[in-house]
Scaffold this motif. Structure first.
Motif, PDB file in Angstrom:
ATOM      1  N   THR A   6       0.808  -1.225   0.000  1.00  0.00           N
ATOM      2  CA  THR A   6       0.000   0.000   0.000  1.00  0.00           C
ATOM      3  C   THR A   6       0.840   1.274   0.000  1.00  0.00           C
ATOM      4  O   THR A   6       0.505   2.247  -0.689  1.00  0.00           O
ATOM      5  CB  THR A   6      -0.931   0.012   1.236  1.00  0.00           C
ATOM      6  N   TYR A   7       1.953   1.262   0.762  1.00  0.00           N
ATOM      7  CA  TYR A   7       2.675   2.520   0.970  1.00  0.00           C
ATOM      8  C   TYR A   7       4.131   2.522   0.489  1.00  0.00           C
ATOM      9  O   TYR A   7       4.750   3.582   0.424  1.00  0.00           O
ATOM     10  CB  TYR A   7       2.671   2.879   2.463  1.00  0.00           C
ATOM     11  N   ILE A   8       4.687   1.365   0.184  1.00  0.00           N
ATOM     12  CA  ILE A   8       6.127   1.357  -0.092  1.00  0.00           C
ATOM     13  C   ILE A   8       6.471   0.800  -1.479  1.00  0.00           C
ATOM     14  O   ILE A   8       7.282   1.391  -2.194  1.00  0.00           O
ATOM     15  CB  ILE A   8       6.854   0.553   1.012  1.00  0.00           C
ATOM     16  N   THR A   9       5.866  -0.285  -1.906  1.00  0.00           N
ATOM     17  CA  THR A   9       6.231  -0.874  -3.200  1.00  0.00           C
ATOM     18  C   THR A   9       5.089  -0.784  -4.203  1.00  0.00           C
ATOM     19  O   THR A   9       5.035  -1.573  -5.144  1.00  0.00           O
ATOM     20  CB  THR A   9       6.632  -2.357  -3.020  1.00  0.00           C
ATOM     21  N   TYR A  10       4.195   0.160  -4.014  1.00  0.00           N
ATOM     22  CA  TYR A  10       3.054   0.286  -4.911  1.00  0.00           C
ATOM     23  C   TYR A  10       3.497   0.798  -6.299  1.00  0.00           C
ATOM     24  O   TYR A  10       4.522   1.493  -6.417  1.00  0.00           O
ATOM     25  CB  TYR A  10       2.031   1.264  -4.323  1.00  0.00           C
ATOM     26  N   PRO A  11       2.769   0.457  -7.365  1.00  0.00           N
ATOM     27  CA  PRO A  11       3.114   0.953  -8.708  1.00  0.00           C
ATOM     28  C   PRO A  11       2.934   2.475  -8.783  1.00  0.00           C
ATOM     29  O   PRO A  11       2.014   3.019  -8.182  1.00  0.00           O
ATOM     30  CB  PRO A  11       2.116   0.243  -9.628  1.00  0.00           C
TER      31      PRO A  11
END
Length: 316
Positions: A304-309
């Protein structure tokens, strides 16, 4: 907030909590061994090795273990390595934290680096106490000097996540892994063991205020697992996880329904849990379920907060 900033703050907090937990296991465990028979001390040492994720060594030298866990830079899980990694994370987000926080984590790193060439092995208590006080001081600076915005929430989320994981492993070591429980849970040996467990969680005095000094395994398990007041209990930190996740979602303006549901389920599991049901179900099964739910939360936080596209961020 940038993903890399959230990631660095989250892990900085986790590594400091990990270092504190290891220092407390060593400080309490070594002091407890002084009051035990050689056989009991050997068992205590083996439990410490399991908690610190070290291989079993029946003839292990406590001083060698101490050196490996506290200051060995080749051990990626040593206290020195954890604080060095936390410092590196802090350096990467230097502009997001306060001067007091940076100076404190930098001071802890330099003090430990200097201690490696000293005679600290002759007085490990002093060094372990300095580590614990240093991390508490960092926590105090964080509360007192940092804006309680998203960055602060990620620090809290990291600390609570790491603490839940650490305490569940601690409970498992005392309630599940020891095969000779009858001997351990009775007499002076059992009393010292339970004091050791509570002190490792800095919860001995807090427990006595609720249950008196009558140390009963069932009450200890209930206090460390389901208490809504003890800052080291699993439930208390599950409350923090849910609160910080909602704070982050609100401040970022990003929908995180799945994350909220997972954190809410973890909190409900503990809030409405009953120690009799936990024991009947099996402590090991229950603790593994808690850690499984925690891992799910960790993965969804990342999604949700770090590896999102990047495309997803542009649509917000």
């Amino acid at each position: 907030m940038l993903a890399r900033v959230a990631d660095s703050l989250y892990w900085m907090s986790r590594y400091l909590e990990r270092a504190e937990h290891a220092a407390r296991i060593l400080a309490v465990g070594l002091n407890t061994m002084l009051e035990q028979s050689p056989e009991q001390a050997t068992r205590q040492l083996q439990r410490m090795r399991r908690l610190l994720m070290l291989p079993t060594d029946p003839d292990g030298d406590p001083l060698k273990m101490l050196a490996w866990v506290v200051l060995n830079p080749e051990n990626r899980s040593s206290i020195f390595s954890c604080i060095a990694t936390a410092r590196e994370n802090a350096r990467q987000v230097r502009e997001q934290i306060t001067s007091e926080m940076w100076e404190q984590v930098n001071r802890m790193y330099l003090d430990l680096k200097q201690a490696r060439s000293g005679l600290w092995m002759y007085q490990p208590d002093s060094l372990l106490r300095a580590i614990l006080e240093g991390i508490h001081l960092f926590r105090g600076y964080t509360i007192a000097t940092m804006n309680h915005e998203q960055g602060y929430n990620f620090l809290e989320l990291g600390r609570a996540t790491e603490r839940i994981e650490s305490v569940t492993y601690l409970l498992e070591a005392h309630f599940v892994e020891d095969t000779d429980q009858d001997e351990q849970h009775t007499g002076l040996f059992g009393y010292l063991e339970w004091i050791s467990l509570l002190k490792t969680c800095t919860a001995f005095e807090a427990y006595c205020k609720v249950y008196t000094a009558d140390l009963q395994p069932k009450q200890i398990a209930e206090f460390l697992l389901l208490s809504g007041q003890s800052p080291r209990s699993v439930r208390y930190n599950a409350d923090i996880v849910l609160h910080t996740i909602r704070q982050i979602a609100e401040k970022s303006g990003r929908t995180a329904a799945k994350l909220d549901r997972l954190a809410g389920r973890l909190q409900a599991t503990l809030r409405y849990g009953q120690i009799d049901e936990v024991i009947e179900e099996g402590m090991s099964v229950y603790l593994q379920q808690i850690r499984f739910q925690l891992q799910q939360i960790h993965h969804v936080v990342y999604q949700t907060y770090i590896t999102y596209p990047i495309e997803k961020e542009l649509t917000v």
